[in-house]
Write a protein that holds these residues in place. Structure first.
Motif, PDB file in Angstrom:
ATOM      1  N   THR A  74       0.805  -1.220   0.000  1.00 42.31           N
ATOM      2  CA  THR A  74       0.000   0.000   0.000  1.00 42.31           C
ATOM      3  C   THR A  74       0.841   1.274   0.000  1.00 42.31           C
ATOM      4  N   GLY A  75       2.181   1.138   0.052  1.00 49.94           N
ATOM      5  CA  GLY A  75       3.061   2.289  -0.064  1.00 49.94           C
ATOM      6  C   GLY A  75       3.801   2.736   1.186  1.00 49.94           C
ATOM      7  N   GLU A  76       3.361   2.358   2.377  1.00 48.69           N
ATOM      8  CA  GLU A  76       4.069   2.754   3.592  1.00 48.69           C
ATOM      9  C   GLU A  76       5.430   2.073   3.642  1.00 48.69           C
ATOM     10  N   THR A  77       6.426   2.806   4.150  1.00 46.32           N
ATOM     11  CA  THR A  77       7.769   2.244   4.282  1.00 46.32           C
ATOM     12  C   THR A  77       8.260   2.395   5.713  1.00 46.32           C
ATOM     13  N   ASN A  78       9.238   1.578   6.083  1.00 43.70           N
ATOM     14  CA  ASN A  78       9.815   1.627   7.418  1.00 43.70           C
ATOM     15  C   ASN A  78      11.192   0.993   7.361  1.00 43.70           C
ATOM     16  N   CYS A  79      12.153   1.586   8.042  1.00 42.84           N
ATOM     17  CA  CYS A  79      13.498   1.009   8.170  1.00 42.84           C
ATOM     18  C   CYS A  79      13.832   0.940   9.652  1.00 42.84           C
ATOM     19  N   GLN A  80      14.471  -0.141  10.042  1.00 39.89           N
ATOM     20  CA  GLN A  80      14.898  -0.342  11.418  1.00 39.89           C
ATOM     21  C   GLN A  80      16.342  -0.820  11.411  1.00 39.89           C
ATOM     22  N   PRO A  81      17.133  -0.426  12.419  1.00 37.71           N
ATOM     23  CA  PRO A  81      18.509  -0.916  12.517  1.00 37.71           C
ATOM     24  C   PRO A  81      18.527  -2.432  12.680  1.00 37.71           C
ATOM     25  N   ILE A  82      19.558  -3.061  12.164  1.00 38.33           N
ATOM     26  CA  ILE A  82      19.697  -4.517  12.261  1.00 38.33           C
ATOM     27  C   ILE A  82      20.724  -4.850  13.338  1.00 38.33           C
ATOM     28  N   GLN A  83      20.335  -5.675  14.276  1.00 44.02           N
ATOM     29  CA  GLN A  83      21.211  -6.108  15.357  1.00 44.02           C
ATOM     30  C   GLN A  83      21.797  -7.460  14.985  1.00 44.02           C
ATOM     31  N   GLU A  84      23.080  -7.649  15.145  1.00 46.34           N
ATOM     32  CA  GLU A  84      23.660  -8.922  14.748  1.00 46.34           C
ATOM     33  C   GLU A  84      23.327 -10.049  15.715  1.00 46.34           C
ATOM     34  N   GLY A  85      23.392 -11.247  15.193  1.00 45.44           N
ATOM     35  CA  GLY A  85      23.243 -12.436  16.004  1.00 45.44           C
ATOM     36  C   GLY A  85      21.838 -12.777  16.450  1.00 45.44           C
ATOM     37  N   LEU A  86      20.814 -12.276  15.789  1.00 45.31           N
ATOM     38  CA  LEU A  86      19.445 -12.608  16.188  1.00 45.31           C
ATOM     39  C   LEU A  86      19.167 -14.088  15.962  1.00 45.31           C
ATOM     40  N   ALA A  87      18.381 -14.665  16.862  1.00 42.82           N
ATOM     41  CA  ALA A  87      18.050 -16.080  16.781  1.00 42.82           C
ATOM     42  C   ALA A  87      16.624 -16.291  17.289  1.00 42.82           C
ATOM     43  N   LEU A  88      16.113 -17.469  17.051  1.00 41.38           N
ATOM     44  CA  LEU A  88      14.781 -17.853  17.504  1.00 41.38           C
ATOM     45  C   LEU A  88      14.608 -17.494  18.979  1.00 41.38           C
ATOM     46  N   GLY A  89      13.514 -16.817  19.310  1.00 39.24           N
ATOM     47  CA  GLY A  89      13.205 -16.445  20.682  1.00 39.24           C
ATOM     48  C   GLY A  89      13.661 -15.049  21.078  1.00 39.24           C
ATOM     49  N   ASP A  90      14.537 -14.418  20.298  1.00 40.30           N
ATOM     50  CA  ASP A  90      15.011 -13.073  20.626  1.00 40.30           C
ATOM     51  C   ASP A  90      13.885 -12.053  20.461  1.00 40.30           C
ATOM     52  N   SER A  91      13.864 -11.046  21.341  1.00 41.22           N
ATOM     53  CA  SER A  91      12.875  -9.959  21.295  1.00 41.22           C
ATOM     54  C   SER A  91      13.585  -8.624  21.417  1.00 41.22           C
ATOM     55  N   TRP A  92      12.988  -7.585  20.855  1.00 37.16           N
ATOM     56  CA  TRP A  92      13.497  -6.219  20.965  1.00 37.16           C
ATOM     57  C   TRP A  92      12.365  -5.264  20.653  1.00 37.16           C
ATOM     58  N   GLU A  93      12.562  -4.006  21.006  1.00 38.48           N
ATOM     59  CA  GLU A  93      11.556  -2.993  20.718  1.00 38.48           C
ATOM     60  C   GLU A  93      11.983  -2.156  19.527  1.00 38.48           C
ATOM     61  N   GLY A  94      10.995  -1.671  18.790  1.00 40.51           N
ATOM     62  CA  GLY A  94      11.231  -0.812  17.650  1.00 40.51           C
ATOM     63  C   GLY A  94       9.977  -0.014  17.382  1.00 40.51           C
ATOM     64  N   GLU A  95       9.910   0.584  16.205  1.00 35.06           N
ATOM     65  CA  GLU A  95       8.736   1.371  15.829  1.00 35.06           C
ATOM     66  C   GLU A  95       8.086   0.792  14.589  1.00 35.06           C
ATOM     67  N   ASN A  96       6.767   0.893  14.537  1.00 31.72           N
ATOM     68  CA  ASN A  96       6.054   0.468  13.344  1.00 31.72           C
ATOM     69  C   ASN A  96       5.938   1.656  12.384  1.00 31.72           C
ATOM     70  N   THR A  97       5.269   1.480  11.264  1.00 33.38           N
ATOM     71  CA  THR A  97       5.157   2.557  10.276  1.00 33.38           C
ATOM     72  C   THR A  97       4.384   3.761  10.806  1.00 33.38           C
ATOM     73  N   ALA A  98       3.585   3.580  11.852  1.00 32.44           N
ATOM     74  CA  ALA A  98       2.837   4.684  12.453  1.00 32.44           C
ATOM     75  C   ALA A  98       3.652   5.401  13.523  1.00 32.44           C
ATOM     76  N   GLY A  99       4.892   4.944  13.769  1.00 38.00           N
ATOM     77  CA  GLY A  99       5.734   5.559  14.781  1.00 38.00           C
ATOM     78  C   GLY A  99       5.459   5.088  16.192  1.00 38.00           C
ATOM     79  N   GLU A 100       4.660   4.036  16.337  1.00 36.10           N
ATOM     80  CA  GLU A 100       4.333   3.481  17.650  1.00 36.10           C
ATOM     81  C   GLU A 100       5.392   2.463  18.060  1.00 36.10           C
ATOM     82  N   THR A 101       5.660   2.387  19.364  1.00 34.00           N
ATOM     83  CA  THR A 101       6.598   1.391  19.874  1.00 34.00           C
ATOM     84  C   THR A 101       5.939   0.023  19.851  1.00 34.00           C
ATOM     85  N   VAL A 102       6.635  -0.945  19.285  1.00 33.69           N
ATOM     86  CA  VAL A 102       6.155  -2.324  19.225  1.00 33.69           C
ATOM     87  C   VAL A 102       7.270  -3.247  19.684  1.00 33.69           C
ATOM     88  N   THR A 103       6.895  -4.461  20.060  1.00 33.21           N
ATOM     89  CA  THR A 103       7.858  -5.484  20.412  1.00 33.21           C
ATOM     90  C   THR A 103       7.912  -6.508  19.298  1.00 33.21           C
TER      91      THR A 103
END
Length: 106
Positions: free
Chosen positions: A70-99
Motif C-alpha cells: 500500500t506504499g508505507e515504508t519503514n526502516c529499522q537498525p539490524i542487530q547482529e546475532g538474532l536467533a529464535l526467541g530473541d525480542s526487541w523494541e522498535g517502531e512500526n510505520t505509524a511511529g508506535e513502539t512495538v515489540t
C-alpha cells in the motif's frame, strides 16, 4: 517489518547475515497498540503476514527496510546475532513502539 517491520528490526551489522537468515528461516511476531500479528520474510525479498499485510523488504546498509504493497515504508537498525526467541523494541510505520519477537514459522 508492516506496521512494520518489521521487518523492522533491530539487527545491526548488515555484514552479519545471521540475523537476516534467522528472520527468513523463522517468523517475526509484532506486538503493540493492542494488536499482534506475525510476519514472514521470504528469501526473494517479499514478505507477508497473517493479517493481510504484504510487500517487499531489503537490507540498506545496517537497516532492514520494508515497503508495504500500500506504499508505507519503514526502516529499522539490524542487530547482529538474532536467533529464535530473541525480542526487541522498535517502531512500526505509524511511529508506535512495538515489540518484535522471532518465533517459529508455522
Amino acid at each position: 517489518m508492516l506496521t512494520m517491520l518489521a521487518a523492522s528490526l533491530a539487527l545491526a551489522g548488515a555484514d552479519d547475515h545471521t540475523s537476516v537468515d534467522a528472520l527468513i528461516e523463522h517468523a517475526l511476531r509484532v506486538e503493540g497498540g493492542g494488536v499482534t500479528y506475525t510476519v514472514m520474510l521470504d528469501a526473494d525479498g517479499t514478505y507477508s503476514s497473517d493479517v493481510g499485510i504484504s510487500g517487499t523488504w531489503e537490507v540498506q546498509g545496517d537497516e532492514l527496510c520494508t515497503s508495504r504493497a500500500t506504499g508505507e515504508t519503514n526502516c529499522q537498525p539490524i542487530q547482529e546475532g538474532l536467533a529464535l526467541g530473541d525480542s526487541w523494541e522498535g517502531e512500526n510505520t505509524a511511529g508506535e513502539t512495538v515489540t518484535f519477537t522471532i518465533v517459529p514459522r508455522e
